[in-house]
Design an enzyme around this catalytic site. Structure first.
Site, PDB file in Angstrom:
ATOM      1  N   ASN A  91       0.266   3.767   2.917  1.00  0.00           N
ATOM      2  CA  ASN A  91      -0.439   2.724   3.194  1.00  0.00           C
ATOM      3  C   ASN A  91      -0.976   1.808   1.970  1.00  0.00           C
ATOM      4  OD1 ASN A  91      -3.924   3.980   3.438  1.00  0.00           O
ATOM      5  ND2 ASN A  91      -3.371   3.919   1.468  1.00  0.00           N
ATOM      6  N   SER A 143      -2.943  -3.603   9.826  1.00  0.00           N
ATOM      7  CA  SER A 143      -3.939  -4.485  10.092  1.00  0.00           C
ATOM      8  C   SER A 143      -4.504  -5.295  11.463  1.00  0.00           C
ATOM      9  CB  SER A 143      -4.808  -5.294   8.874  1.00  0.00           C
ATOM     10  OG  SER A 143      -5.836  -5.885   9.129  1.00  0.00           O
ATOM     11  N   TYR A 156      -1.950 -11.803   3.661  1.00  0.00           N
ATOM     12  CA  TYR A 156      -2.132 -10.760   3.753  1.00  0.00           C
ATOM     13  C   TYR A 156      -2.012 -10.715   5.212  1.00  0.00           C
ATOM     14  CZ  TYR A 156      -5.137  -6.298   5.092  1.00  0.00           C
ATOM     15  OH  TYR A 156      -5.630  -5.362   4.818  1.00  0.00           O
ATOM     16  N   ALA A 157      -2.488 -11.522   6.315  1.00  0.00           N
ATOM     17  CA  ALA A 157      -2.198 -11.205   7.623  1.00  0.00           C
ATOM     18  C   ALA A 157       0.031 -11.410   7.594  1.00  0.00           C
ATOM     19  CB  ALA A 157      -2.156 -12.684   8.346  1.00  0.00           C
ATOM     20  N   ALA A 158       0.458 -11.932   7.001  1.00  0.00           N
ATOM     21  CA  ALA A 158       1.535 -12.052   7.142  1.00  0.00           C
ATOM     22  C   ALA A 158       1.987 -11.177   6.611  1.00  0.00           C
ATOM     23  CB  ALA A 158       2.577 -13.609   6.397  1.00  0.00           C
ATOM     24  N   SER A 159       1.792 -10.267   5.243  1.00  0.00           N
ATOM     25  CA  SER A 159       2.417  -9.105   4.837  1.00  0.00           C
ATOM     26  C   SER A 159       2.264  -7.974   6.111  1.00  0.00           C
ATOM     27  CB  SER A 159       1.511  -8.821   3.775  1.00  0.00           C
ATOM     28  OG  SER A 159       0.247  -8.340   3.796  1.00  0.00           O
ATOM     29  N   LYS A 160       1.428  -8.012   6.804  1.00  0.00           N
ATOM     30  CA  LYS A 160       0.270  -6.914   7.543  1.00  0.00           C
ATOM     31  C   LYS A 160       1.003  -7.076   9.756  1.00  0.00           C
ATOM     32  CE  LYS A 160      -2.168  -4.526   5.055  1.00  0.00           C
ATOM     33  NZ  LYS A 160      -1.511  -3.229   4.754  1.00  0.00           N
TER      34      LYS A 160
HETATM   35  P1  NAP Z   1      -8.377   0.301  -1.348  1.00  0.00           P
HETATM   36  O1  NAP Z   1     -10.236   1.181  -0.777  1.00  0.00           O
HETATM   37  O2  NAP Z   1      -8.829  -0.841  -1.647  1.00  0.00           O
HETATM   38  O3  NAP Z   1      -6.938   1.161  -1.537  1.00  0.00           O
HETATM   39  C1  NAP Z   1      -6.457   0.677  -1.714  1.00  0.00           C
HETATM   40  C2  NAP Z   1      -4.934   2.555  -2.415  1.00  0.00           C
HETATM   41  O4  NAP Z   1      -4.041   1.382  -2.464  1.00  0.00           O
HETATM   42  C3  NAP Z   1      -6.099   2.640  -4.188  1.00  0.00           C
HETATM   43  O5  NAP Z   1      -5.449   4.079  -4.202  1.00  0.00           O
HETATM   44  C4  NAP Z   1      -4.751   1.849  -5.397  1.00  0.00           C
HETATM   45  O6  NAP Z   1      -5.154   2.854  -6.273  1.00  0.00           O
HETATM   46  C5  NAP Z   1      -3.299   1.414  -3.831  1.00  0.00           C
HETATM   47  N1  NAP Z   1      -2.204   0.617  -4.453  1.00  0.00           N
HETATM   48  C6  NAP Z   1      -3.132  -0.466  -4.508  1.00  0.00           C
HETATM   49  N2  NAP Z   1      -2.008  -1.301  -5.014  1.00  0.00           N
HETATM   50  C7  NAP Z   1      -1.155  -0.686  -4.977  1.00  0.00           C
HETATM   51  C8  NAP Z   1       0.557  -0.331  -5.636  1.00  0.00           C
HETATM   52  N3  NAP Z   1       1.722  -1.739  -5.700  1.00  0.00           N
HETATM   53  N4  NAP Z   1       0.992   0.800  -5.655  1.00  0.00           N
HETATM   54  C9  NAP Z   1       0.467   1.798  -5.450  1.00  0.00           C
HETATM   55  N5  NAP Z   1      -0.717   2.031  -5.207  1.00  0.00           N
HETATM   56  C10 NAP Z   1      -1.036   0.710  -5.103  1.00  0.00           C
HETATM   57  O7  NAP Z   1      -7.708   0.252   0.012  1.00  0.00           O
HETATM   58  P2  NAP Z   1      -8.506   0.859   1.804  1.00  0.00           P
HETATM   59  O8  NAP Z   1      -9.440  -0.068   2.108  1.00  0.00           O
HETATM   60  O9  NAP Z   1      -8.348   2.063   1.968  1.00  0.00           O
HETATM   61  O10 NAP Z   1      -7.202  -0.098   2.616  1.00  0.00           O
HETATM   62  C11 NAP Z   1      -5.730   1.515   2.531  1.00  0.00           C
HETATM   63  C12 NAP Z   1      -4.744   0.648   3.561  1.00  0.00           C
HETATM   64  O11 NAP Z   1      -5.270   0.381   4.617  1.00  0.00           O
HETATM   65  C13 NAP Z   1      -4.119  -1.296   3.187  1.00  0.00           C
HETATM   66  O12 NAP Z   1      -3.382  -0.863   2.968  1.00  0.00           O
HETATM   67  C14 NAP Z   1      -5.382  -1.723   3.334  1.00  0.00           C
HETATM   68  O13 NAP Z   1      -4.452  -2.958   3.761  1.00  0.00           O
HETATM   69  C15 NAP Z   1      -5.274  -0.997   4.842  1.00  0.00           C
HETATM   70  N6  NAP Z   1      -6.760  -1.455   5.639  1.00  0.00           N
HETATM   71  C16 NAP Z   1      -7.961  -1.527   5.314  1.00  0.00           C
HETATM   72  C17 NAP Z   1      -8.862  -1.690   6.815  1.00  0.00           C
HETATM   73  C18 NAP Z   1      -9.940  -1.528   5.759  1.00  0.00           C
HETATM   74  O14 NAP Z   1     -11.315  -2.641   6.555  1.00  0.00           O
HETATM   75  N7  NAP Z   1      -9.799  -1.397   4.503  1.00  0.00           N
HETATM   76  C19 NAP Z   1      -8.350  -2.315   7.714  1.00  0.00           C
HETATM   77  C20 NAP Z   1      -7.622  -2.858   7.845  1.00  0.00           C
HETATM   78  C21 NAP Z   1      -6.458  -2.070   7.052  1.00  0.00           C
HETATM   79  P3  NAP Z   1      -4.657   2.281  -7.477  1.00  0.00           P
HETATM   80  O15 NAP Z   1      -6.882   2.154  -7.526  1.00  0.00           O
HETATM   81  O16 NAP Z   1      -4.730   3.181  -8.795  1.00  0.00           O
HETATM   82  O17 NAP Z   1      -4.519   0.772  -8.195  1.00  0.00           O
END
Ligand code: NAP
Length: 249
Positions: A91, A143, A156-160
Site C-alpha cells: 500500500n 490506482s 505516479y502513473a508509470a509506477s502504478k
Molecule cells: P497517505 O494518506 O499519503 O498515506 C501513505 C502511507 O504510506 C502513510 O502511512 C506513510 O507513512 C506511508 N509511506 C509513505 N512512504 C513510505 C515509505 N517510503 N515507506 C513506508 N511507508 C511509507 O496515502 P493514501 O491516500 O492512504 O494512499 C495509500 C495508497 O493508495 C498509495 O499507494 C496511493 O498511491 C494509493 N491510492 C490512493 C488514492 C487516493 O485517492 N487517496 C487513489 C488511488 C491510489 P509515513 O507518514 O510514516 O511516511
C-alpha cells in the site's frame, strides 16, 4: 468464524489513510497485523494500541518501503515472530506531481522507488516462505491513474501501471504453488493524499464519478480483506477498481 481468523498479514504504509483502514479492518476480521511506516512513529504506536485495545495483535516496523534491506529485515522478523505470512498488502505510496517538462530525475526516481521497487522487494523476499507454505496472497494497491494516465502524474502513473504488469507476471509465475496476486485500483479516496486538492479540481473529479461521492479508505479495505481471505482462492492476476464507477473497461 471471522473472515481472516488466524491469518498473518503485512501491510506497508499503514499509519494513515487507506493503509490504516486496511490494518484496522484486517484486525477486526481476526488477522494478526504487521505493518510498516516511514516517519510517523506516534501514529504507528496509536495504531498498535487501537488494535490491541480490541484484543487484536499488531506489530509496527519503521522501514522505508523503497529499501530492499529494510524490507528483508521486516519480513524476516514477521516470520520469526509469527511463523508464517499469509497476505501482503503493498500500500505504501507517494506522489511527486509535476508537468513532464518540469519533472526532475529525483521526482521520477523517488516515486518509482517507493511505489514500484517496493512491490518487487516484498514479493521477492516473501515468496520463499510462501512457496514453502504453498499459499499466500499479494494485494497491490495501484490506482485508476495507472490505467488512464493523468497530466502532471507521469511518474505516479508509470509506477502504478508497472504494478499491474508485475502483478500479472507474479500471478502466472507462482499460481501453480497456490500463491495469488491481485491489484486493487482505487479512484478518488478521501485521505491526506487527496485533501490538498483545490476545490475546482475536486469538483471535476466528482463530476466523473457515477456514484457522486469520494470513496472512503474503508471501501478499499473491504475488498482487500476479501482478497486476503480464503473466499477468493480462485481469483488471481486481476485488477479491481474501487472508484464509484469512474473507470469502466
Ligand atoms: P497517505 O494518506 O499519503 O498515506 C501513505 C502511507 O504510506 C502513510 O502511512 C506513510 O507513512 C506511508 N509511506 C509513505 N512512504 C513510505 C515509505 N517510503 N515507506 C513506508 N511507508 C511509507 O496515502 P493514501 O491516500 O492512504 O494512499 C495509500 C495508497 O493508495 C498509495 O499507494 C496511493 O498511491 C494509493 N491510492 C490512493 C488514492 C487516493 O485517492 N487517496 C487513489 C488511488 C491510489 P509515513 O507518514 O510514516 O511516511
Amino acid at each position: 468464524m471471522k473472515l481472516l481468523e488466524g491469518k498473518i498479514t503485512l501491510i506497508t504504509g499503514a499509519t494513515r489513510g487507506i493503509g490504516r483502514a486496511i490494518a484496522t479492518h484486517f484486525a477486526q476480521e481476526g488477522a494478526t497485523v504487521a505493518f510498516t511506516y516511514r516517519s510517523s512513529s506516534a501514529k504507528a504506536d496509536s495504531l498498535v494500541a487501537e488494535i490491541e485495545a480490541v484484543g487484536g495483535t499488531a506489530k509496527a516496523y519503521q522501514a522505508d518501503a523503497g529499501d530492499m534491506g529494510a524490507t528483508q529485515a521486516v519480513i524476516d522478523d514477521v516470520l520469526k515472530t509469527f511463523g508464517r505470512i499469509d497476505a501482503i498488502v503493498n500500500n505504501a505510496g507517494i506522489t511527486q506531481d509535476n508537468l513532464l517538462l518540469r519533472m526532475n530525475e529525483e521526482q521520477w526516481s523517488q516515486v518509482l522507488e517507493t511505489n514500484l521497487n517496493s512491490v518487487f522487494f516484498t514479493t521477492k523476499v516473501a515468496l520463499r516462505a510462501m512457496l514453502k507454505q504453498r499459499s499466500g496472497s499479494f494485494i497491490n494497491i495501484s490506482s485508476v491513474v495507472g490505467l488512464q494516465g493523468n497530466a502532471g502524474q507521469a511518474n505516479y502513473a508509470a509506477s502504478k501501471a508497472g504494478m499491474i504488469g508485475f502483478t500479472k507476471s507474479v500471478a502466472r509465475e507462482v499460481g501453480s504453488r497456490g500463491i495469488r496476486a491481485n491489484v486493487v485500483a482505487p479512484g478518488f479516496i478521501a485521505t491526506e493524499m487527496t485533501e490538498a486538492l483545490p476545490e475546482k479540481e475536486l469538483a471535476t473529479w466528482l463530476e466523473g464519478i457515477p456514484l457522486k461521492r469520494a470513496g472512503t479508505p474503508e471501501d478499499v479495505a473491504h475488498l482487500c480483506a476479501f482478497l486476503a481471505s480464503d473466499r477468493s482462492t480462485y481469483i488471481t492476476g486481476q485488477v479491481f477498481n474501487v472508484d464509484g464507477g469512474m473507470v469502466m473497461a
